[in-house]
Motif scaffolding. Sequence first.
Motif, PDB file in Angstrom:
ATOM      1  N   CYS A   1       0.849  -1.387  -0.164  1.00 59.05           N
ATOM      2  CA  CYS A   1       0.090   0.066   0.113  1.00 59.05           C
ATOM      3  C   CYS A   1       0.891   1.147   0.127  1.00 59.05           C
ATOM      4  O   CYS A   1       2.150   1.219   0.218  1.00 59.05           O
ATOM      5  N   ALA A   2       0.354   2.386  -0.177  1.00 55.59           N
ATOM      6  CA  ALA A   2       0.893   3.684  -0.230  1.00 55.59           C
ATOM      7  C   ALA A   2       1.204   4.171   0.987  1.00 55.59           C
ATOM      8  O   ALA A   2       0.358   4.942   1.587  1.00 55.59           O
ATOM      9  N   ALA A   3       2.394   3.677   1.475  1.00 59.13           N
ATOM     10  CA  ALA A   3       2.902   4.143   2.945  1.00 59.13           C
ATOM     11  C   ALA A   3       4.404   4.499   2.768  1.00 59.13           C
ATOM     12  O   ALA A   3       5.156   3.945   1.909  1.00 59.13           O
ATOM     13  N   GLY A   4       4.815   5.528   3.532  1.00 61.63           N
ATOM     14  CA  GLY A   4       6.447   5.880   3.383  1.00 61.63           C
ATOM     15  C   GLY A   4       7.482   4.903   3.358  1.00 61.63           C
ATOM     16  O   GLY A   4       8.338   5.013   2.664  1.00 61.63           O
ATOM     17  N   ILE A   5       7.093   3.658   4.067  1.00 62.50           N
ATOM     18  CA  ILE A   5       7.981   2.755   4.114  1.00 62.50           C
ATOM     19  C   ILE A   5       7.761   1.531   2.871  1.00 62.50           C
ATOM     20  O   ILE A   5       8.807   0.705   3.061  1.00 62.50           O
ATOM     21  N   ALA A   6       7.018   1.655   2.168  1.00 66.28           N
ATOM     22  CA  ALA A   6       7.008   0.814   0.930  1.00 66.28           C
ATOM     23  C   ALA A   6       8.071   0.714   0.307  1.00 66.28           C
ATOM     24  O   ALA A   6       8.269  -0.578  -0.291  1.00 66.28           O
ATOM     25  N   GLY A   7       8.848   1.634   0.220  1.00 70.17           N
ATOM     26  CA  GLY A   7      10.007   1.688  -0.601  1.00 70.17           C
ATOM     27  C   GLY A   7      11.108   0.515  -0.181  1.00 70.17           C
ATOM     28  O   GLY A   7      12.110   0.193  -0.713  1.00 70.17           O
TER      29      GLY A   7
ATOM     30  N   LEU B   1       1.985   1.737  -5.970  1.00 70.85           N
ATOM     31  CA  LEU B   1       2.751   1.631  -7.116  1.00 70.85           C
ATOM     32  C   LEU B   1       3.811   2.546  -7.040  1.00 70.85           C
ATOM     33  O   LEU B   1       5.140   2.288  -7.534  1.00 70.85           O
ATOM     34  N   GLY B   2       3.454   3.949  -6.900  1.00 73.78           N
ATOM     35  CA  GLY B   2       4.497   4.974  -6.726  1.00 73.78           C
ATOM     36  C   GLY B   2       5.520   4.990  -5.927  1.00 73.78           C
ATOM     37  O   GLY B   2       6.449   5.612  -6.006  1.00 73.78           O
ATOM     38  N   PHE B   3       5.301   4.205  -4.764  1.00 71.05           N
ATOM     39  CA  PHE B   3       6.228   4.013  -3.763  1.00 71.05           C
ATOM     40  C   PHE B   3       7.607   3.036  -3.923  1.00 71.05           C
ATOM     41  O   PHE B   3       8.295   2.929  -3.282  1.00 71.05           O
ATOM     42  N   LEU B   4       7.166   2.217  -4.978  1.00 72.10           N
ATOM     43  CA  LEU B   4       8.102   1.124  -5.231  1.00 72.10           C
ATOM     44  C   LEU B   4       9.185   1.434  -6.562  1.00 72.10           C
ATOM     45  O   LEU B   4       8.998   2.218  -7.301  1.00 72.10           O
TER      46      LEU B   4
ATOM     47  N   ALA C   1      13.468  -2.951  -9.933  1.00 69.50           N
ATOM     48  CA  ALA C   1      14.449  -3.764  -8.964  1.00 69.50           C
ATOM     49  C   ALA C   1      13.451  -4.555  -8.342  1.00 69.50           C
ATOM     50  O   ALA C   1      13.975  -5.654  -8.308  1.00 69.50           O
ATOM     51  N   ILE C   2      12.153  -4.504  -7.902  1.00 70.02           N
ATOM     52  CA  ILE C   2      11.296  -5.270  -7.437  1.00 70.02           C
ATOM     53  C   ILE C   2      10.949  -6.448  -8.359  1.00 70.02           C
ATOM     54  O   ILE C   2      11.121  -7.524  -8.004  1.00 70.02           O
ATOM     55  N   GLU C   3      10.668  -6.101  -9.590  1.00 70.65           N
ATOM     56  CA  GLU C   3      10.672  -7.255 -10.669  1.00 70.65           C
ATOM     57  C   GLU C   3      11.815  -8.127 -10.962  1.00 70.65           C
ATOM     58  O   GLU C   3      11.470  -9.103 -11.144  1.00 70.65           O
ATOM     59  N   ALA C   4      12.917  -7.292 -10.942  1.00 70.21           N
ATOM     60  CA  ALA C   4      14.163  -8.272 -11.192  1.00 70.21           C
ATOM     61  C   ALA C   4      14.496  -9.073  -9.933  1.00 70.21           C
ATOM     62  O   ALA C   4      14.886 -10.460 -10.202  1.00 70.21           O
TER      63      ALA C   4
END
Length: 180
Positions: free
Chosen positions: A12-18, A43-46, A50-53
Amino acid sequence: MTAQPFLYVVVCAAGIAGETHKLITAAQEQGWGVGVIATPQGLGFLDAEAIEAQTGYPIRSAWRSPGEPRPLPPADAIAVAPATFNTVNKWAAGIADTLALGILCEAYGMEIPTVVLPYVNTAMAAHPAYGRSLDQLRKMGVLFGSYEPHRPKAGGGADRFRWEEALELLDGKIAGSSGR
C-alpha cells in the motif's frame, strides 16, 4: 516433492513501502516464490524495476484483460505490508475497487492464510472505523503484526517496522510447506 510455496505481497501507499525488498528477501531466503501486488497509489512508492528483477515477476496493480494470461502463480499465502488505514477499512467492508482489494476480499473465501503489517499513525488509528475493521478482519482469521501506530507528521516509525514478522505469523499456516 512439493512445489515452492508462493507468497503475494500486497503493498500500500505508505512511506516505508520502498523497503518492501526486505520482506521479499526474507521470504526468498525461506524458500518462498514472491509476487508483488501494489495498490494503484502504492505503485508509486516502489522501484518497480528492482522489485521485478528481484522476484522475476511483474508487479501487478491493475486487473488483467479477459483472456490475458495470469502473470503470477496462485498464492499459498498473502502478506499485506505495509497496510494503510484506507486498505484495512475498505477490505473489512468488502470493497474490492482495486486489484489488491479484490485479491484480499477473495482470499477469505479461498481460505488463503493472510497476514497484515499495518503502518498507520495514531490519529488515523483513533478513528472508530479502524478498530472495527481490525476486529472484522481478525474474525475472518487474518493475523496482524505487532507494530504500534506512530505519531502523525513525525516521519513514522520505520525503524520499528519488522518486515520479517509477516513470515513469523505465517509459520505453520501453509499445508505441506515444511515449517511454514
